[in-house]
Write a protein that holds these residues in place. Structure first.
Motif, PDB file in Angstrom:
ATOM      1  N   LEU A   1       0.821  -1.208   0.000  1.00  0.00           N
ATOM      2  CA  LEU A   1       0.000   0.000   0.000  1.00  0.00           C
ATOM      3  C   LEU A   1       0.856   1.258   0.000  1.00  0.00           C
ATOM      4  O   LEU A   1       0.525   2.240  -0.649  1.00  0.00           O
ATOM      5  N   ARG A   2       1.943   1.218   0.723  1.00  0.00           N
ATOM      6  CA  ARG A   2       2.842   2.378   0.751  1.00  0.00           C
ATOM      7  C   ARG A   2       3.501   2.595  -0.605  1.00  0.00           C
ATOM      8  O   ARG A   2       3.853   3.710  -0.954  1.00  0.00           O
ATOM      9  N   SER A   3       3.661   1.537  -1.380  1.00  0.00           N
ATOM     10  CA  SER A   3       4.355   1.666  -2.653  1.00  0.00           C
ATOM     11  C   SER A   3       3.469   2.266  -3.746  1.00  0.00           C
ATOM     12  O   SER A   3       3.974   2.730  -4.750  1.00  0.00           O
ATOM     13  N   LYS A   4       2.140   2.251  -3.553  1.00  0.00           N
ATOM     14  CA  LYS A   4       1.240   2.817  -4.560  1.00  0.00           C
ATOM     15  C   LYS A   4       0.059   3.474  -3.846  1.00  0.00           C
ATOM     16  O   LYS A   4      -0.954   2.839  -3.597  1.00  0.00           O
ATOM     17  N   PRO A   5       0.193   4.745  -3.546  1.00  0.00           N
ATOM     18  CA  PRO A   5      -0.911   5.451  -2.874  1.00  0.00           C
ATOM     19  C   PRO A   5      -2.171   5.476  -3.725  1.00  0.00           C
ATOM     20  O   PRO A   5      -2.123   5.371  -4.955  1.00  0.00           O
ATOM     21  N   LEU A   6      -3.296   5.647  -3.072  1.00  0.00           N
ATOM     22  CA  LEU A   6      -4.586   5.693  -3.747  1.00  0.00           C
ATOM     23  C   LEU A   6      -4.634   6.790  -4.809  1.00  0.00           C
ATOM     24  O   LEU A   6      -5.191   6.585  -5.892  1.00  0.00           O
ATOM     25  N   ALA A   7      -4.033   7.927  -4.524  1.00  0.00           N
ATOM     26  CA  ALA A   7      -3.999   9.013  -5.517  1.00  0.00           C
ATOM     27  C   ALA A   7      -3.303   8.559  -6.794  1.00  0.00           C
ATOM     28  O   ALA A   7      -3.730   8.903  -7.903  1.00  0.00           O
ATOM     29  N   ASP A   8      -2.240   7.781  -6.650  1.00  0.00           N
ATOM     30  CA  ASP A   8      -1.544   7.252  -7.827  1.00  0.00           C
ATOM     31  C   ASP A   8      -2.436   6.278  -8.597  1.00  0.00           C
ATOM     32  O   ASP A   8      -2.424   6.246  -9.824  1.00  0.00           O
ATOM     33  N   MET A   9      -3.204   5.476  -7.854  1.00  0.00           N
ATOM     34  CA  MET A   9      -4.123   4.548  -8.518  1.00  0.00           C
ATOM     35  C   MET A   9      -5.175   5.317  -9.302  1.00  0.00           C
ATOM     36  O   MET A   9      -5.492   4.961 -10.442  1.00  0.00           O
TER      37      MET A   9
END
Length: 129
Positions: free
Chosen positions: A13-21
């Motif tokens: 989860l730390r490697s791909k924040p929701l904003a990035d998704m």
């Protein structure tokens, strides 16, 4: 789920924040003329995917085993499909899911702070926010 599993999930989860998704989905959808489906169509897709998740859960934990002819699928894949549709839905309506998450967590941490039995044994006083 083991503590090691939980740590691995948190690292992911730390490697791909929701904003990035949300940005990644926007980039994907923006390459097509059709763009996002209408809110009603996305709601229908969300419910369809929820049904597929329910089917997988029922196969693994319920009383209804899969037929030999049914395709292999997984709860992980179905949750991924749901996440994609939720992100599409939010993007199409201009909703920042990180902000929505923060607001929901604030609600749970205030309204429901004394609702469940805590593992650490601590209980918040009613006057605390």
């Amino acid at each position: 789920m083991t503590e090691q599993d939980r740590k691995a999930i948190l690292d992911t989860l730390r490697s791909k924040p929701l904003a990035d998704m949300q940005h990644e989905v926007e980039q994907y959808i923006s390459q097509f003329k059709e763009g996002y489906f209408s809110p009603l169509s996305m709601l229908a897709r969300l419910l369809e995917e929820a049904g597929e998740l329910a089917r997988e859960v029922n196969h693994l934990y319920g009383e209804k085993p899969k037929k030999a002819t049914e395709a292999d699928n997984s709860i992980e894949n179905e949750l991924g499909d749901l996440l994609f549709i939720i992100i599409c839905f939010a993007n199409s309506l201009g909703i920042d899911l990180t902000k929505a998450h923060d607001e929901v967590m604030h609600k749970f941490n205030t309204r429901d702070k004394n609702r469940w039995t805590r593992i650490d044994g601590k209980q918040s006083s009613e006057g605390e926010a």
